[in-house]
Design a protein around this motif. Structure first.
Motif, short mmCIF file in Angstrom:
data_model
loop_
_atom_site.label_atom_id
_atom_site.label_comp_id
_atom_site.label_asym_id
_atom_site.label_seq_id
_atom_site.Cartn_x
_atom_site.Cartn_y
_atom_site.Cartn_z
N LEU A 69 1.41 17.40 52.15
CA LEU A 69 2.76 17.32 52.71
C LEU A 69 3.73 16.72 51.69
O LEU A 69 4.90 17.14 51.61
CB LEU A 69 2.75 16.49 53.99
N GLY A 70 3.25 15.74 50.95
CA GLY A 70 4.10 15.15 49.91
C GLY A 70 4.46 16.16 48.84
O GLY A 70 5.62 16.23 48.40
N TYR A 71 3.48 16.96 48.43
CA TYR A 71 3.75 17.99 47.43
C TYR A 71 4.74 19.02 47.97
O TYR A 71 5.67 19.44 47.26
CB TYR A 71 2.45 18.69 47.03
N ALA A 72 4.54 19.43 49.24
CA ALA A 72 5.43 20.44 49.82
C ALA A 72 6.87 19.92 49.90
O ALA A 72 7.82 20.66 49.61
CB ALA A 72 4.93 20.82 51.22
N ALA A 73 7.03 18.66 50.29
CA ALA A 73 8.37 18.08 50.37
C ALA A 73 9.01 17.99 48.98
O ALA A 73 10.19 18.32 48.80
CB ALA A 73 8.30 16.70 51.01
N TRP A 74 8.22 17.56 48.00
CA TRP A 74 8.73 17.46 46.62
C TRP A 74 9.15 18.82 46.10
O TRP A 74 10.21 18.96 45.48
CB TRP A 74 7.65 16.86 45.73
N TYR A 75 8.34 19.83 46.35
CA TYR A 75 8.62 21.19 45.86
C TYR A 75 9.90 21.72 46.50
O TYR A 75 10.76 22.30 45.80
CB TYR A 75 7.45 22.10 46.20
N ARG A 76 10.06 21.52 47.81
CA ARG A 76 11.25 22.02 48.49
C ARG A 76 12.51 21.29 48.03
O ARG A 76 13.58 21.89 47.89
CB ARG A 76 11.08 21.90 50.00
N ARG A 77 12.38 19.99 47.81
CA ARG A 77 13.54 19.23 47.31
C ARG A 77 13.93 19.71 45.92
O ARG A 77 15.13 19.87 45.62
CB ARG A 77 13.21 17.74 47.29
#
Length: 205
Positions: A69-77
């Motif tokens: 989830l952290g990776y997904a949030a970072w990628y989207r940001r």
């Protein structure tokens, strides 16, 4: 019929069969006895089965999900999404609700553990908390990260890996005598309902 509806219907069927000791309940106990006999015969598989069963521990599944989830949030940001935090936040919230959802069902059915197994002082083993934890962690990680993958083959490979992993966790739980087979099947059905609702509600994609 939608996947959510099918999972909900099957979960209701399994719960009813276990609660009233119906035909599926008796078949379940027969299968479990055969598995436990095989486990006693092939003891060299015990460490591998224990490792797989342990993958359903909160201490293992939740950190893995948090990383995804952290990776997904970072990628989207990084990609400039306006609400880059929303998919990961929705998935994290649903994961936090798994326990409050599954514990009342365990209390309702109050199924004992297979044989003489005693793991925790709770009131039931149906459905399996470990199988639910593993399935929800994998499923939520997929919901958050699959839309980020451009390759269809990569998405298919990731889904296949998640399915195989959860199948292995369920097999490990039954092989070690921690759960009946229907405990695991019900956990997968419950997870299917929750994941389907999460996809509809949070729209991580």
């Amino acid at each position: 019929m939608t996947v959510v509806g099918a999972c909900a219907l099957l979960l209701a069927l399994l719960t009813w069969q276990v609660a009233v000791h119906g035909p599926l309940f008796h078949s379940d106990t027969g299968v479990d006895s055969a598995v436990l006999q095989a486990a006693a015969r092939y003891r060299f598989l015990t460490p591998a089965a224990q490792f797989l069963a342990d993958l359903g521990d909160i201490q293992v599944a939740v950190p893995a999900l948090a990383a995804a989830l952290g990776y997904a949030a970072w990628y989207r940001r990084r990609a400039g999404h306006a609400r880059w935090w929303l998919p990961s936040a929705c998935c994290a919230l649903v994961m936090a609700l798994v326990g409050p959802v599954i514990v009342p069902l365990k209390d309702l059915v109050s199924r004992p553990a297979p044989g003489s197994t005693v793991l925790l002082g709770h009131s039931g083993y149906f459905p399996s908390g470990h199988a639910s934890t593993a399935a929800m962690a994998c499923g939520l990680a997929l919901l958050a990260t699959l839309p980020l993958l451009r390759s269809t083959s990569a998405r298919r490979l990731l889904v296949a890996a998640a399915v195989l992993l959860n199948g292995a966790v369920g097999a490990g739980l039954v092989w070690r005598g921690y759960h009946w087979p229907l405990d695991v099947a019900a956990a997968w059905c419950l997870s299917g309902v929750l994941l389907g609702l999460t996809r509809w509600w949070g729209s991580p994609g």
